[in-house]
Design a protein around this motif. Structure first.
Motif, PDB file in Angstrom:
ATOM      1  N   LYS A 159      37.594 108.222  27.123  1.00  0.00           N
ATOM      2  CA  LYS A 159      38.923 108.183  26.487  1.00  0.00           C
ATOM      3  C   LYS A 159      38.824 108.144  24.968  1.00  0.00           C
ATOM      4  O   LYS A 159      39.510 108.886  24.271  1.00  0.00           O
ATOM      5  N   THR A 160      37.953 107.263  24.471  1.00  0.00           N
ATOM      6  CA  THR A 160      37.855 107.102  23.019  1.00  0.00           C
ATOM      7  C   THR A 160      37.240 108.353  22.394  1.00  0.00           C
ATOM      8  O   THR A 160      37.688 108.821  21.350  1.00  0.00           O
ATOM      9  N   THR A 161      36.246 108.912  23.069  1.00  0.00           N
ATOM     10  CA  THR A 161      35.634 110.148  22.572  1.00  0.00           C
ATOM     11  C   THR A 161      36.678 111.266  22.553  1.00  0.00           C
ATOM     12  O   THR A 161      36.779 112.020  21.587  1.00  0.00           O
TER      13      THR A 161
ATOM     14  N   THR B 178      39.508 104.733  16.894  1.00  0.00           N
ATOM     15  CA  THR B 178      40.295 103.800  17.701  1.00  0.00           C
ATOM     16  C   THR B 178      39.493 102.578  18.152  1.00  0.00           C
ATOM     17  O   THR B 178      40.075 101.545  18.426  1.00  0.00           O
ATOM     18  N   ASP B 179      38.157 102.681  18.238  1.00  0.00           N
ATOM     19  CA  ASP B 179      37.365 101.474  18.512  1.00  0.00           C
ATOM     20  C   ASP B 179      36.981 100.887  17.156  1.00  0.00           C
ATOM     21  O   ASP B 179      35.824 100.917  16.749  1.00  0.00           O
ATOM     22  N   TYR B 180      37.959 100.310  16.436  1.00  0.00           N
ATOM     23  CA  TYR B 180      37.679  99.884  15.064  1.00  0.00           C
ATOM     24  C   TYR B 180      37.247  98.421  14.975  1.00  0.00           C
ATOM     25  O   TYR B 180      36.688  97.977  14.004  1.00  0.00           O
TER      26      TYR B 180
ATOM     27  N   ILE C 154      32.602  99.514  23.927  1.00  0.00           N
ATOM     28  CA  ILE C 154      33.743  99.700  24.827  1.00  0.00           C
ATOM     29  C   ILE C 154      35.028  99.433  24.059  1.00  0.00           C
ATOM     30  O   ILE C 154      35.022  98.777  23.027  1.00  0.00           O
ATOM     31  N   THR C 155      36.119  99.972  24.597  1.00  0.00           N
ATOM     32  CA  THR C 155      37.418  99.706  23.994  1.00  0.00           C
ATOM     33  C   THR C 155      37.946  98.390  24.551  1.00  0.00           C
ATOM     34  O   THR C 155      37.852  98.134  25.746  1.00  0.00           O
ATOM     35  N   ILE C 156      38.472  97.545  23.670  1.00  0.00           N
ATOM     36  CA  ILE C 156      39.018  96.257  24.086  1.00  0.00           C
ATOM     37  C   ILE C 156      40.522  96.227  23.854  1.00  0.00           C
ATOM     38  O   ILE C 156      41.284  95.715  24.666  1.00  0.00           O
TER      39      ILE C 156
ATOM     40  N   ILE D 256      48.020 106.686  22.418  1.00  0.00           N
ATOM     41  CA  ILE D 256      47.448 105.340  22.571  1.00  0.00           C
ATOM     42  C   ILE D 256      46.171 105.433  23.406  1.00  0.00           C
ATOM     43  O   ILE D 256      46.196 105.861  24.559  1.00  0.00           O
ATOM     44  N   ASP D 257      45.056 105.067  22.783  1.00  0.00           N
ATOM     45  CA  ASP D 257      43.767 105.033  23.485  1.00  0.00           C
ATOM     46  C   ASP D 257      43.670 103.649  24.130  1.00  0.00           C
ATOM     47  O   ASP D 257      43.728 102.640  23.442  1.00  0.00           O
ATOM     48  N   THR D 258      43.572 103.606  25.447  1.00  0.00           N
ATOM     49  CA  THR D 258      43.591 102.309  26.140  1.00  0.00           C
ATOM     50  C   THR D 258      42.189 101.914  26.604  1.00  0.00           C
ATOM     51  O   THR D 258      41.325 102.769  26.752  1.00  0.00           O
ATOM     52  N   PRO D 259      41.963 100.626  26.836  1.00  0.00           N
ATOM     53  CA  PRO D 259      40.671 100.198  27.360  1.00  0.00           C
ATOM     54  C   PRO D 259      40.563 100.463  28.862  1.00  0.00           C
ATOM     55  O   PRO D 259      41.564 100.423  29.573  1.00  0.00           O
TER      56      PRO D 259
HETATM   57 MG   LIG Z   1      37.370 103.638  24.856  1.00  0.00          MG
END
Ligand SMILES: [Mg+2]
Ligand SMILES: Nc1nc2c(ncn2[C@@H]2O[C@H](COP(=O)(O)OP(=O)(O)OP(=O)(O)O)[C@@H](O)[C@H]2O)c(=O)[nH]1
Length: 690
Positions: free
Chosen positions: A29-31, A56-58, A67-69, A86-89
């Motif tokens: 997702k983040t990529t 978005t993974d800032y 990982i996305t939190i 919106i990039d979600t975890p």
């Molecule tokens: Mg992610």
């Protein structure tokens, strides 16, 4: 050919897409978000998750852990449209972030790993999106990976999600040699060349012609089966034009009758532009959304997405940043101007909006105003929380806040230095404000501060945030699961008289209640009193008293759930009865009734999916059995075994490092909540009371 950068053609609602990227952890997702920002010209270099350089993974913890939190909202433009994304975890501990995002989104892109297909958390977020009625399209990612196969991934969408896949692309080349797709609507081949940021469109390569024709035909047939107008055209001409197909695909997406499937490789930057085109073509704009519903003056009301209407917005996220306290808003109606005064519709208090920002990747763009359909961040609000409705003064309408999941795990937290206790409380308050799925309470018996959340990782991240974000060294206790108590056999006709006459006004309340078990983890109350012996306002006070009593059950002081209380009779006193007296009577009556009922202890259980090399499967099964796990399935193939089991959450603490150790780091697992289950008597007997 890079169709980016075209300026916004219009400010109308139809030129906006508010979409979320949803999937299982690590699906990409983040990529994908990163590539979307690059393709649309919002960024000029491609960040990577593994290098900690994505937009978005800032958060430092996201960068460290890979990982996305936290859900992150960014904005870009594509082909004359504004795309708020919106990039979600994907990790289950942060699914509350997904829930809050879904509440304000109009559409979503569900990402799947082309090797693994539909994984457990993808299934969970898919159901979450179903509940919110969010239309979605699917992107099968990682087609460049060894073992990637679009058809198997599509089959799992059909089987595990029960959705009708409408595949609009045919991949060109496999795995490492995946270089492009055939667009089955235009019957053109799109090629991405190595080292280039753009794609080229050309005729379908000869060896793929027959297969592309076959798949186009299949798409036409599937669409005709689902769409009345398309069927008519298909019956007349035995085919569907690209235009009919596109129109039908859009309608099927909006109705949720089918899922358009595209594919690519986010990492290799392949398939991004057609995905963006599909977002514009098939996903809804704010103008396609029904009016929002809310409550004003005790009655349900609607408000249409009208830019000229009264300002109405829902705050869905609050975060502290270097720029200040950012409150993310989804605007449903009207306009918000910089410096405006807004009304908290629920409390009636007003606040002033300082600045309005649009989060453009790594920078913020200042704006004078935001309008219906927009997602923006504002600075200056102090009281608004996730879930607060903000309106134009004089036009209050309270929208339903996003639901918050019940926490399942708790830890005791303490400042390492006694002098830091005050700062720790302040830090905890801030954390709970930003993340409604974190709950802070003080244990009445031990005096400890207890932090509860959605899982071990969730609490670990929170503790780390207290350390790094607030500079307070904390000592964290062992994680404990949150037990519940439930009624298995109730009582009928329990009489409780609450009578007090100690000078001044007395208290009198007389109630008779029945208590019975409920299947689901819920509490129901009803009054069956006839002849007005207990007036409705007193019955409501009895209900409030019962809710007070639910906080502590008779077994170990855990919250009680899964019961129905019926008020069957009662009596009042003309002078001494009051709501307060009836509330007390309700509380004591239920407490007494629970003491006389058969009550059972419940614990949270989760479904665990463990992926290990085949030779390690025996050890995993033995270990799961020792953890009171019940294996529900296991499959093996190409050297890898996948085991699913239902395991009490209390037995899973520390499982990550245990599994890594047992499998030389090759085993992985994911979990998803599977509700509550009775604790076996032998285990319950060994538990300390809360
Ligand atoms: Mg992610
Ligand atoms: N081979 C390959 N790897 C990919 C692709 N897309 C993403 N990855 C890799 O997969 C890993 C996970 O990617 P992320 O973008 O962090 O996945 P995510 O879905 O955002 O993960 P969470 O936010 O933690 O749920 C990273 O190492 C990426 O580089 C792809 O198309 N091909």
């Amino acid at each position: 050919m890079r169709a980016n950068g075209r300026p916004l053609t219009t400010n109308s609602l139809t030129a906006v897409r508010n979409l979320g990227i949803l999937a299982h952890v690590d699906a990409g997702k983040t990529t994908l978000t990163e590539r979307v920002l690059f393709a649309t010209g919002a960024t000029h270099k491609r960040g990577e998750v593994h290098a900690g350089t994505t937009v978005t993974d800032y958060d430092p913890q996201e960068r460290d852990r890979g990982i996305t939190i936290f859900a992150a909202a960014v904005s870009c433009t594509w082909d004359g449209h504004r795309v708020n994304l919106i990039d979600t975890p994907g990790h289950v501990d942060f699914s509350d972030e997904v829930e809050r995002s879904l509440r304000v989104l109009d559409g979503a892109v569900a990402v799947f790993d082309a090797v693994a297909g539909v994984e457990s958390q993808s299934e969970s977020v898919w159901r979450q999106a179903d509940r919110h009625g969010v239309p979605r399209i699917a992107f099968v990612n990682k087609l460049d990976r060894a073992g990637a196969d679009l058809d198997t991934a599509v089959a799992s969408i059909r089987e595990r999600l029960g959705a009708v896949p409408l595949v609009v692309q045919l991949p060109i080349g496999r795995e490492d040699a995946f270089t492009g797709v055939v667009d089955l609507l235009t019957m053109r081949a799109l090629h991405w060349h190595a080292g280039s940021d753009t794609y080229e469109a050309g005729p379908v390569p000869e060896p793929l012609r027959e297969e592309a024709d076959r798949r186009r035909r299949l798409l036409e047939e599937t669409v005709a089966e689902l769409h009345a107008e398309a069927l008519e055209e298909f019956c007349t001409t035995s085919a569907l034009t690209g235009r009919t197909l596109a129109r039908a695909l859009r309608e099927l997406t909006l109705r949720g009758d089918g899922v358009v499937v595209l594919c690519g490789s986010a990492y290799r930057n392949r398939g991004i532009e057609p995905l963006l085109d599909a977002v514009l073509a098939y996903l809804p704009s704010p103008a396609d959304m029904p009016p929002v519903r809310g409550v004003a003056d005790g009655a349900e009301q609607e408000r249409a997405p009208d830019p000229a209407g009264p300002f109405t917005a829902l705050a869905f996220k609050v975060t502290a940043t270097a720029t200040g306290r950012l409150t993310y808003l989804r605007v449903y109606a009207g306009k918000l101007r910089k410096g405006a005064t807004v009304l908290d519709a629920a409390t009636g208090r007003t606040e002033r909006v300082g600045r309005i920002l649009r989060v453009q990747a790594d920078r913020h763009e200042e704006r004078e105003e935001a309008g219906a359909g927009d997602i923006v961040a504002v600075i200056g609000l102090k009281a608004a929380r996730a879930g607060t409705t903000l309106c134009a003064p004089g036009a209050a309408l309270v929208l339903e806040p996003p639901s918050v999941a019940e926490p399942v795990v708790s830890v005791a937290v303490e400042a390492r230095r006694a002098g830091d206790t005050g700062r720790l409380s302040a830090a905890l308050m801030r954390l709970a404000e930003e993340d409604p799925s974190l709950v802070v309470r003080s244990d009445a018996e031990t005096g400890q501060t207890v932090l509860s959340g959605m899982g071990e990782l969730h609490l670990e991240v929170a503790a780390e945030k207290i350390r790094s974000g607030h500079g307070v060294e904390v000592v964290v206790g062992r994680p404990q699961v949150s037990y519940r108590e439930t009624v298995v056999r109730g009582v009928t006709g329990l009489v409780y008289r609450h009578v007090k006459q100690d000078g001044g006004a007395g208290q009198f309340a007389h109630v008779v209640v029945d208590v019975e078990p409920l299947e689901e983890a819920a509490f129901e109350f009803r009054s069956a009193v006839i002849g007005g012996r207990v007036p409705p306002e007193y019955a409501r006070a009895v209900e409030a008293g019962c809710r007070d009593a639910l906080a502590e059950g008779p077994l170990g002081g855990h919250p009680v759930t899964g019961l129905r209380v019926t008020l069957t009779d009662g009596a009042t006193h003309s002078k001494d009865s009051s709501e307060m007296a009836f509330r007390a009577a309700g509380r004591f009556a239920l407490r007494e009734a629970l003491r006389l009922s058969a009550v059972e202890l419940l614990e949270p259980v989760v479904e665990v999916t463990v992926t290990v090399p085949e030779d390690g499967v025996g050890g995993v099964l033995g270990d799961l059995a020792a953890r009171r796990g019940r294996v529900s399935g296991s499959t093996a193939g190409s050297g890898t075994a996948v085991v699913t089991a239902t395991v009490p959450l209390a037995e899973l603490f520390g499982y990550a490092s245990r599994l890594r150790g047992r499998t030389q780091g090759r085993g992985t697992f994911t979990t998803r909540p599977a509700g509550l289950a009775p604790v076996p008597a032998s285990v319950a007997a060994a538990l300390p009371a809360r």
